[in-house]
Design a protein around this motif. Sequence first.
Motif, PDB file in Angstrom:
ATOM      1  N   ARG A 129       0.838  -1.209   0.000  1.00  0.00           N
ATOM      2  CA  ARG A 129       0.000   0.000   0.000  1.00  0.00           C
ATOM      3  C   ARG A 129       0.875   1.263   0.000  1.00  0.00           C
ATOM      4  O   ARG A 129       0.591   2.234  -0.709  1.00  0.00           O
ATOM      5  N   SER A 130       1.930   1.244   0.802  1.00  0.00           N
ATOM      6  CA  SER A 130       2.826   2.408   0.851  1.00  0.00           C
ATOM      7  C   SER A 130       3.513   2.631  -0.481  1.00  0.00           C
ATOM      8  O   SER A 130       3.676   3.772  -0.942  1.00  0.00           O
ATOM      9  N   ALA A 131       3.943   1.540  -1.136  1.00  0.00           N
ATOM     10  CA  ALA A 131       4.580   1.672  -2.442  1.00  0.00           C
ATOM     11  C   ALA A 131       3.606   2.243  -3.470  1.00  0.00           C
ATOM     12  O   ALA A 131       3.972   3.059  -4.324  1.00  0.00           O
ATOM     13  N   ARG A 132       2.339   1.793  -3.398  1.00  0.00           N
ATOM     14  CA  ARG A 132       1.339   2.328  -4.326  1.00  0.00           C
ATOM     15  C   ARG A 132       1.129   3.826  -4.096  1.00  0.00           C
ATOM     16  O   ARG A 132       1.095   4.626  -5.042  1.00  0.00           O
ATOM     17  N   ASP A 133       0.993   4.234  -2.815  1.00  0.00           N
ATOM     18  CA  ASP A 133       0.764   5.649  -2.518  1.00  0.00           C
ATOM     19  C   ASP A 133       1.955   6.511  -2.955  1.00  0.00           C
ATOM     20  O   ASP A 133       1.780   7.622  -3.472  1.00  0.00           O
ATOM     21  N   ALA A 134       3.172   5.987  -2.763  1.00  0.00           N
ATOM     22  CA  ALA A 134       4.355   6.739  -3.177  1.00  0.00           C
ATOM     23  C   ALA A 134       4.410   6.889  -4.690  1.00  0.00           C
ATOM     24  O   ALA A 134       4.774   7.940  -5.221  1.00  0.00           O
ATOM     25  N   ALA A 135       4.048   5.828  -5.405  1.00  0.00           N
ATOM     26  CA  ALA A 135       4.053   5.898  -6.866  1.00  0.00           C
ATOM     27  C   ALA A 135       2.998   6.883  -7.367  1.00  0.00           C
ATOM     28  O   ALA A 135       3.234   7.624  -8.336  1.00  0.00           O
ATOM     29  N   VAL A 136       1.830   6.915  -6.719  1.00  0.00           N
ATOM     30  CA  VAL A 136       0.787   7.871  -7.121  1.00  0.00           C
ATOM     31  C   VAL A 136       1.247   9.306  -6.860  1.00  0.00           C
ATOM     32  O   VAL A 136       1.031  10.221  -7.677  1.00  0.00           O
ATOM     33  N   ALA A 137       1.899   9.532  -5.725  1.00  0.00           N
ATOM     34  CA  ALA A 137       2.397  10.869  -5.417  1.00  0.00           C
ATOM     35  C   ALA A 137       3.470  11.302  -6.419  1.00  0.00           C
ATOM     36  O   ALA A 137       3.501  12.462  -6.855  1.00  0.00           O
ATOM     37  N   ALA A 138       4.371  10.364  -6.803  1.00  0.00           N
ATOM     38  CA  ALA A 138       5.385  10.688  -7.801  1.00  0.00           C
ATOM     39  C   ALA A 138       4.746  11.021  -9.148  1.00  0.00           C
ATOM     40  O   ALA A 138       5.205  11.906  -9.873  1.00  0.00           O
ATOM     41  N   ARG A 139       3.669  10.296  -9.487  1.00  0.00           N
ATOM     42  CA  ARG A 139       2.961  10.598 -10.739  1.00  0.00           C
ATOM     43  C   ARG A 139       2.347  11.993 -10.709  1.00  0.00           C
ATOM     44  O   ARG A 139       2.433  12.748 -11.680  1.00  0.00           O
ATOM     45  N   ASP A 140       1.723  12.360  -9.590  1.00  0.00           N
ATOM     46  CA  ASP A 140       1.115  13.692  -9.482  1.00  0.00           C
ATOM     47  C   ASP A 140       2.179  14.792  -9.550  1.00  0.00           C
ATOM     48  O   ASP A 140       1.959  15.855 -10.157  1.00  0.00           O
ATOM     49  N   ALA A 141       3.345  14.541  -8.919  1.00  0.00           N
ATOM     50  CA  ALA A 141       4.419  15.522  -8.981  1.00  0.00           C
ATOM     51  C   ALA A 141       4.936  15.675 -10.404  1.00  0.00           C
ATOM     52  O   ALA A 141       5.246  16.788 -10.853  1.00  0.00           O
ATOM     53  N   ALA A 142       5.015  14.576 -11.142  1.00  0.00           N
ATOM     54  CA  ALA A 142       5.458  14.641 -12.536  1.00  0.00           C
ATOM     55  C   ALA A 142       4.467  15.421 -13.393  1.00  0.00           C
ATOM     56  O   ALA A 142       4.855  16.163 -14.303  1.00  0.00           O
ATOM     57  N   ARG A 143       3.169  15.279 -13.106  1.00  0.00           N
ATOM     58  CA  ARG A 143       2.173  16.060 -13.842  1.00  0.00           C
ATOM     59  C   ARG A 143       2.338  17.552 -13.570  1.00  0.00           C
ATOM     60  O   ARG A 143       2.227  18.378 -14.486  1.00  0.00           O
ATOM     61  N   ALA A 144       2.598  17.897 -12.318  1.00  0.00           N
ATOM     62  CA  ALA A 144       2.806  19.304 -11.978  1.00  0.00           C
ATOM     63  C   ALA A 144       4.066  19.842 -12.656  1.00  0.00           C
ATOM     64  O   ALA A 144       4.079  20.986 -13.153  1.00  0.00           O
ATOM     65  N   ASN A 145       5.127  19.042 -12.695  1.00  0.00           N
ATOM     66  CA  ASN A 145       6.355  19.465 -13.369  1.00  0.00           C
ATOM     67  C   ASN A 145       6.121  19.674 -14.857  1.00  0.00           C
ATOM     68  O   ASN A 145       6.670  20.607 -15.464  1.00  0.00           O
ATOM     69  N   LEU A 146       5.303  18.823 -15.462  1.00  0.00           N
ATOM     70  CA  LEU A 146       5.008  18.976 -16.883  1.00  0.00           C
ATOM     71  C   LEU A 146       4.216  20.254 -17.132  1.00  0.00           C
ATOM     72  O   LEU A 146       4.480  20.984 -18.105  1.00  0.00           O
ATOM     73  N   ALA A 147       3.256  20.549 -16.251  1.00  0.00           N
ATOM     74  CA  ALA A 147       2.489  21.786 -16.401  1.00  0.00           C
ATOM     75  C   ALA A 147       3.390  23.006 -16.268  1.00  0.00           C
ATOM     76  O   ALA A 147       3.262  23.979 -17.024  1.00  0.00           O
ATOM     77  N   GLN A 148       4.331  22.959 -15.330  1.00  0.00           N
ATOM     78  CA  GLN A 148       5.262  24.069 -15.157  1.00  0.00           C
ATOM     79  C   GLN A 148       6.176  24.216 -16.366  1.00  0.00           C
ATOM     80  O   GLN A 148       6.423  25.329 -16.843  1.00  0.00           O
ATOM     81  N   ALA A 149       6.673  23.094 -16.889  1.00  0.00           N
ATOM     82  CA  ALA A 149       7.545  23.150 -18.062  1.00  0.00           C
ATOM     83  C   ALA A 149       6.793  23.667 -19.283  1.00  0.00           C
ATOM     84  O   ALA A 149       7.333  24.438 -20.085  1.00  0.00           O
ATOM     85  N   ALA A 150       5.534  23.246 -19.432  1.00  0.00           N
ATOM     86  CA  ALA A 150       4.733  23.733 -20.554  1.00  0.00           C
ATOM     87  C   ALA A 150       4.474  25.228 -20.420  1.00  0.00           C
ATOM     88  O   ALA A 150       4.466  25.965 -21.426  1.00  0.00           O
ATOM     89  N   GLN A 151       4.283  25.696 -19.189  1.00  0.00           N
ATOM     90  CA  GLN A 151       4.066  27.125 -18.982  1.00  0.00           C
ATOM     91  C   GLN A 151       5.318  27.916 -19.324  1.00  0.00           C
ATOM     92  O   GLN A 151       5.250  28.999 -19.916  1.00  0.00           O
ATOM     93  N   GLN A 152       6.488  27.395 -18.959  1.00  0.00           N
ATOM     94  CA  GLN A 152       7.742  28.051 -19.309  1.00  0.00           C
ATOM     95  C   GLN A 152       7.902  28.143 -20.819  1.00  0.00           C
ATOM     96  O   GLN A 152       8.379  29.161 -21.349  1.00  0.00           O
ATOM     97  N   ALA A 153       7.497  27.121 -21.516  1.00  0.00           N
ATOM     98  CA  ALA A 153       7.545  27.166 -22.972  1.00  0.00           C
ATOM     99  C   ALA A 153       6.561  28.194 -23.519  1.00  0.00           C
ATOM    100  O   ALA A 153       6.832  28.873 -24.512  1.00  0.00           O
ATOM    101  N   GLY A 154       5.405  28.342 -22.857  1.00  0.00           N
ATOM    102  CA  GLY A 154       4.438  29.343 -23.291  1.00  0.00           C
ATOM    103  C   GLY A 154       4.922  30.762 -23.071  1.00  0.00           C
ATOM    104  O   GLY A 154       4.511  31.686 -23.795  1.00  0.00           O
ATOM    105  N   TYR A 155       5.807  30.973 -22.085  1.00  0.00           N
ATOM    106  CA  TYR A 155       6.346  32.304 -21.819  1.00  0.00           C
ATOM    107  C   TYR A 155       7.238  32.804 -22.950  1.00  0.00           C
ATOM    108  O   TYR A 155       7.569  33.998 -22.987  1.00  0.00           O
TER     109      TYR A 155
END
Length: 350
Positions: A129-155
């Motif tokens: 269960r802990s491994a699953r929760d950690a993997a989900v959190a890493a996925r959400d962080a990667a989505r946020a990083n992608l949104a930030q990188a896309a915004q930097q490209a939009g700038y």
Amino acid sequence: MALALAACGGQQTADLPPLADVPTFEVVAGTGLSGHGWDGVVEAVRRADLSAQTAGRVAEMRVDVNDRVRQGDVLLRITAVEQDAGASAARAQLRATEAAAAEAEQTWRRYAALADGQYVSKLQLDQARSARDAAVAARDAARANLAQAAQQAGYTVVRAPFAGVVATRDVEPGETVVPGQPLVSVYEPRELRIEVAVPQTRADAIRRDPQATVVLPGGREVEPAEVIVFPAADSTSHSVNVRVRLPDLDPAPAPGSTAKVRFDADTEAGDGAAPLRIPVSAVAQRGELSGAYVKQGDRLLLRQLRLGARIGDQVEVISGLQAGDRVARDPVAAMQALAAQRRATEATHE
């Protein structure tokens, strides 16, 4: 200038040699704007100073000063090599974390099914269960990083926030920019205003009678579209700001230019006579002090002036002159004539 004023004031009228002919003019009363005027600066209600939000090199500049733009028009482009690379890396990281999260979810489901038959221990189930929760959190962080990188490209593409006129252009193609560096500024020329500070003793009268006349550069007079008196006074200067909104003018005054606002409440209150007005060329400037040479018989006196707003080739004189004074048209010629008179006086005494 203070020494010159003192020297002029200390001259004796007796035994003065004739003064050289200096062209003069007579100060006439009532040549200024009637009523009390307050100086202000024309400013745009809608103005946007666009700055770089990402680092890079200016790849394309599509506008220049005085160009009219529409909302959403591309003003300039910044190279996006690093930003695109960052976005690609963020997308790859997101795919990896999504795969890891899916695998951790399947592992936890298998352990949960085996736990029902007591084939795995509770510790193993908690670890899954802990491994699953950690993997989900890493996925959400990667989505946020992608949104930030896309915004930097939009700038890297700078667009006009609204329709208006380009006021300044601070970069050139090929120039390297960093976050926070000014790029261009845009303003809406149809929405202009002026803010003036008036004493708090006049604020109530202006609030009761919010009628005014605005004198723009060149002497053009217009009636404001709206007069707003601020509800509170400044605690330091004890003045009250009054905002005057200008109507749609053609041609419109340039933001940053000076203007004078005269309120009818001041005029009705008998706020003194109209200020005098003299040519700017007759003003002698000595550092931060202003003066004018006044002729009295065979004497030239340098009087210190307190000046008001400049309108065209004339400037208002708040204090220092009176109606009927004869003022030298050319301060340099007056100074030369005064120096010649002093030399003649010294030669006579010798």
